[in-house]
Design a protein around this motif. Structure first.
Motif, PDB file in Angstrom:
ATOM      1  N   ALA A  47      25.769 -35.929  14.052  1.00  0.00           N
ATOM      2  CA  ALA A  47      24.423 -35.509  13.643  1.00  0.00           C
ATOM      3  C   ALA A  47      23.488 -36.718  13.597  1.00  0.00           C
ATOM      4  O   ALA A  47      23.933 -37.865  13.477  1.00  0.00           O
ATOM      5  CB  ALA A  47      24.469 -34.824  12.280  1.00  0.00           C
ATOM      6  N   ARG A  48      22.191 -36.449  13.672  1.00  0.00           N
ATOM      7  CA  ARG A  48      21.186 -37.504  13.574  1.00  0.00           C
ATOM      8  C   ARG A  48      20.268 -37.248  12.380  1.00  0.00           C
ATOM      9  O   ARG A  48      19.869 -36.113  12.143  1.00  0.00           O
ATOM     10  CB  ARG A  48      20.330 -37.571  14.846  1.00  0.00           C
ATOM     11  CG  ARG A  48      21.083 -38.026  16.089  1.00  0.00           C
ATOM     12  CD  ARG A  48      20.134 -38.197  17.269  1.00  0.00           C
ATOM     13  NE  ARG A  48      19.475 -36.951  17.645  1.00  0.00           N
ATOM     14  CZ  ARG A  48      18.166 -36.745  17.594  1.00  0.00           C
ATOM     15  NH1 ARG A  48      17.356 -37.693  17.139  1.00  0.00           N
ATOM     16  NH2 ARG A  48      17.649 -35.589  17.978  1.00  0.00           N
ATOM     17  N   VAL A  71      23.502 -31.148  14.421  1.00  0.00           N
ATOM     18  CA  VAL A  71      24.604 -31.047  13.465  1.00  0.00           C
ATOM     19  C   VAL A  71      25.741 -30.218  14.078  1.00  0.00           C
ATOM     20  O   VAL A  71      25.516 -29.086  14.503  1.00  0.00           O
ATOM     21  CB  VAL A  71      24.132 -30.390  12.154  1.00  0.00           C
ATOM     22  CG1 VAL A  71      25.261 -30.343  11.143  1.00  0.00           C
ATOM     23  CG2 VAL A  71      22.928 -31.145  11.591  1.00  0.00           C
ATOM     24  N   PRO A  72      26.960 -30.750  14.138  1.00  0.00           N
ATOM     25  CA  PRO A  72      28.080 -29.982  14.697  1.00  0.00           C
ATOM     26  C   PRO A  72      28.434 -28.795  13.817  1.00  0.00           C
ATOM     27  O   PRO A  72      28.226 -28.825  12.594  1.00  0.00           O
ATOM     28  CB  PRO A  72      29.218 -31.005  14.740  1.00  0.00           C
ATOM     29  CG  PRO A  72      28.866 -32.014  13.703  1.00  0.00           C
ATOM     30  CD  PRO A  72      27.368 -32.107  13.710  1.00  0.00           C
ATOM     31  N   GLU A  73      28.967 -27.759  14.425  1.00  0.00           N
ATOM     32  CA  GLU A  73      29.238 -26.522  13.695  1.00  0.00           C
ATOM     33  C   GLU A  73      30.278 -26.686  12.595  1.00  0.00           C
ATOM     34  O   GLU A  73      30.298 -25.911  11.642  1.00  0.00           O
ATOM     35  CB  GLU A  73      29.686 -25.426  14.673  1.00  0.00           C
ATOM     36  CG  GLU A  73      28.583 -24.985  15.632  1.00  0.00           C
ATOM     37  CD  GLU A  73      28.965 -23.753  16.403  1.00  0.00           C
ATOM     38  OE1 GLU A  73      30.019 -23.162  16.099  1.00  0.00           O
ATOM     39  OE2 GLU A  73      28.204 -23.364  17.307  1.00  0.00           O
ATOM     40  N   ASN A  74      31.138 -27.688  12.715  1.00  0.00           N
ATOM     41  CA  ASN A  74      32.183 -27.879  11.690  1.00  0.00           C
ATOM     42  C   ASN A  74      31.741 -28.800  10.564  1.00  0.00           C
ATOM     43  O   ASN A  74      32.524 -29.130   9.677  1.00  0.00           O
ATOM     44  CB  ASN A  74      33.458 -28.425  12.341  1.00  0.00           C
ATOM     45  CG  ASN A  74      33.245 -29.811  12.946  1.00  0.00           C
ATOM     46  OD1 ASN A  74      32.114 -30.204  13.214  1.00  0.00           O
ATOM     47  ND2 ASN A  74      34.330 -30.535  13.169  1.00  0.00           N
ATOM     48  N   ALA A  75      30.488 -29.217  10.568  1.00  0.00           N
ATOM     49  CA  ALA A  75      30.006 -30.133   9.538  1.00  0.00           C
ATOM     50  C   ALA A  75      30.030 -29.463   8.162  1.00  0.00           C
ATOM     51  O   ALA A  75      29.704 -28.288   8.023  1.00  0.00           O
ATOM     52  CB  ALA A  75      28.594 -30.602   9.874  1.00  0.00           C
ATOM     53  N   ARG A  76      30.391 -30.224   7.153  1.00  0.00           N
ATOM     54  CA  ARG A  76      30.464 -29.689   5.800  1.00  0.00           C
ATOM     55  C   ARG A  76      29.119 -29.165   5.315  1.00  0.00           C
ATOM     56  O   ARG A  76      29.048 -28.194   4.565  1.00  0.00           O
ATOM     57  CB  ARG A  76      30.971 -30.767   4.835  1.00  0.00           C
ATOM     58  CG  ARG A  76      32.446 -31.111   4.992  1.00  0.00           C
ATOM     59  CD  ARG A  76      32.819 -32.292   4.117  1.00  0.00           C
ATOM     60  NE  ARG A  76      32.428 -32.073   2.728  1.00  0.00           N
ATOM     61  CZ  ARG A  76      31.827 -32.979   1.973  1.00  0.00           C
ATOM     62  NH1 ARG A  76      31.526 -34.160   2.466  1.00  0.00           N
ATOM     63  NH2 ARG A  76      31.527 -32.725   0.716  1.00  0.00           N
ATOM     64  N   CYS A  77      28.040 -29.806   5.752  1.00  0.00           N
ATOM     65  CA  CYS A  77      26.710 -29.388   5.287  1.00  0.00           C
ATOM     66  C   CYS A  77      26.315 -28.022   5.820  1.00  0.00           C
ATOM     67  O   CYS A  77      25.363 -27.414   5.323  1.00  0.00           O
ATOM     68  CB  CYS A  77      25.659 -30.429   5.657  1.00  0.00           C
ATOM     69  SG  CYS A  77      25.441 -30.686   7.429  1.00  0.00           S
ATOM     70  N   LEU A  78      27.029 -27.505   6.821  1.00  0.00           N
ATOM     71  CA  LEU A  78      26.791 -26.154   7.318  1.00  0.00           C
ATOM     72  C   LEU A  78      27.767 -25.147   6.722  1.00  0.00           C
ATOM     73  O   LEU A  78      27.603 -23.946   6.911  1.00  0.00           O
ATOM     74  CB  LEU A  78      26.899 -26.114   8.853  1.00  0.00           C
ATOM     75  CG  LEU A  78      25.799 -26.820   9.648  1.00  0.00           C
ATOM     76  CD1 LEU A  78      26.042 -26.655  11.131  1.00  0.00           C
ATOM     77  CD2 LEU A  78      24.427 -26.289   9.264  1.00  0.00           C
ATOM     78  N   GLN A  79      28.762 -25.631   6.010  1.00  0.00           N
ATOM     79  CA  GLN A  79      29.802 -24.757   5.488  1.00  0.00           C
ATOM     80  C   GLN A  79      29.829 -24.690   3.965  1.00  0.00           C
ATOM     81  O   GLN A  79      30.348 -23.739   3.405  1.00  0.00           O
ATOM     82  CB  GLN A  79      31.177 -25.220   5.993  1.00  0.00           C
ATOM     83  CG  GLN A  79      31.333 -25.189   7.500  1.00  0.00           C
ATOM     84  CD  GLN A  79      31.285 -23.781   8.047  1.00  0.00           C
ATOM     85  OE1 GLN A  79      31.713 -22.843   7.386  1.00  0.00           O
ATOM     86  NE2 GLN A  79      30.771 -23.619   9.259  1.00  0.00           N
TER      87      GLN A  79
END
Length: 205
Positions: A47-48, A71-79
């Motif tokens: 992510a940037r 942001v990658p789909e497995n990022a904690r901030c998306l989960q």
């Protein structure tokens, strides 16, 4: 996105009891460390940070209002729930795509959508799996029934969700009109909360 970044960078961080302050401190040092770790983990995964991303000042539990992109789909901030002024931007092409992404989490306390299309607002509010659904803002509601791991997952969540859904729709109904196909379109300058975000994402929509 440019408009969103400019607006976020104008937010004033400080004592929440002082006039003109937009962003107050996090609840404690642990919350600050957790928020920074969300950002660090996302960046490590690709992510940037396009705004903020760091602790604000050297006293208190303040963090810069932050925007993350790519942001990658497995990022904690998306989960997981961040509980900090951190926005992870997810660009989408289709409505079904972003709804599936929004519902792909164990948490369901609240969800928000921003749009100038009332037909879309109604569809999205119905499809989002959350106890509280706000359209173009939170509308001053603080309800605690949720779905899945968010809030109190009880049998009243559906009733509360319908109430919020109707309030959210009413907030945008004043400046909408029905076209020849039965769809509602923007008829006047949008006055509901969150208009800036809707404007920022006009090109995406």
């Amino acid at each position: 996105l440019t408009a969103l970044i400019e607006r976020v960078q104008q937010l004033k961080v400080g004592n929440g009891l002082e006039p003109g302050v937009d962003i107050g401190p996090l609840i404690d040092e642990q919350a600050l460390s957790a928020a920074l770790s969300f950002i660090e983990d996302a960046v490590a995964d690709g992510a940037r940070v396009v705004s903020g991303g760091k602790r604000y000042g050297d006293k208190g539990n303040f963090i810069e209002p932050t925007i993350l992109v790519d942001v990658p789909e497995n990022a904690r901030c998306l989960q997981e729930e961040i509980f900090a002024p951190v926005a992870a931007i997810y660009v989408f092409d289709e409505e079904d795509e972003v709804l599936a992404k929004a519902n792909d989490t164990e948490f369901g306390l609240a969800a928000y959508a921003y749009t100038t299309d009332l037909s879309r607002a109604l569809r999205v509010a119905e499809a989002l799996e959350a106890g509280t659904v706000g359209i173009n803002g939170h509308h001053g509601l603080n309800l605690f029934s949720g779905i899945n791991g968010g809030g109190v997952d009880d049998d009243k969540a559906g009733i509360i969700r319908d109430v919020v859904f109707l309030i959210g729709a009413a907030a945008t109904a004043e400046d909408q009109r029905e076209d020849e196909n039965g769809n509602y379109r923007r008829a006047a300058p949008h006055s509901a909360g969150g208009a800036l975000v809707a404007e920022a994402f006009r090109d995406v929509e």
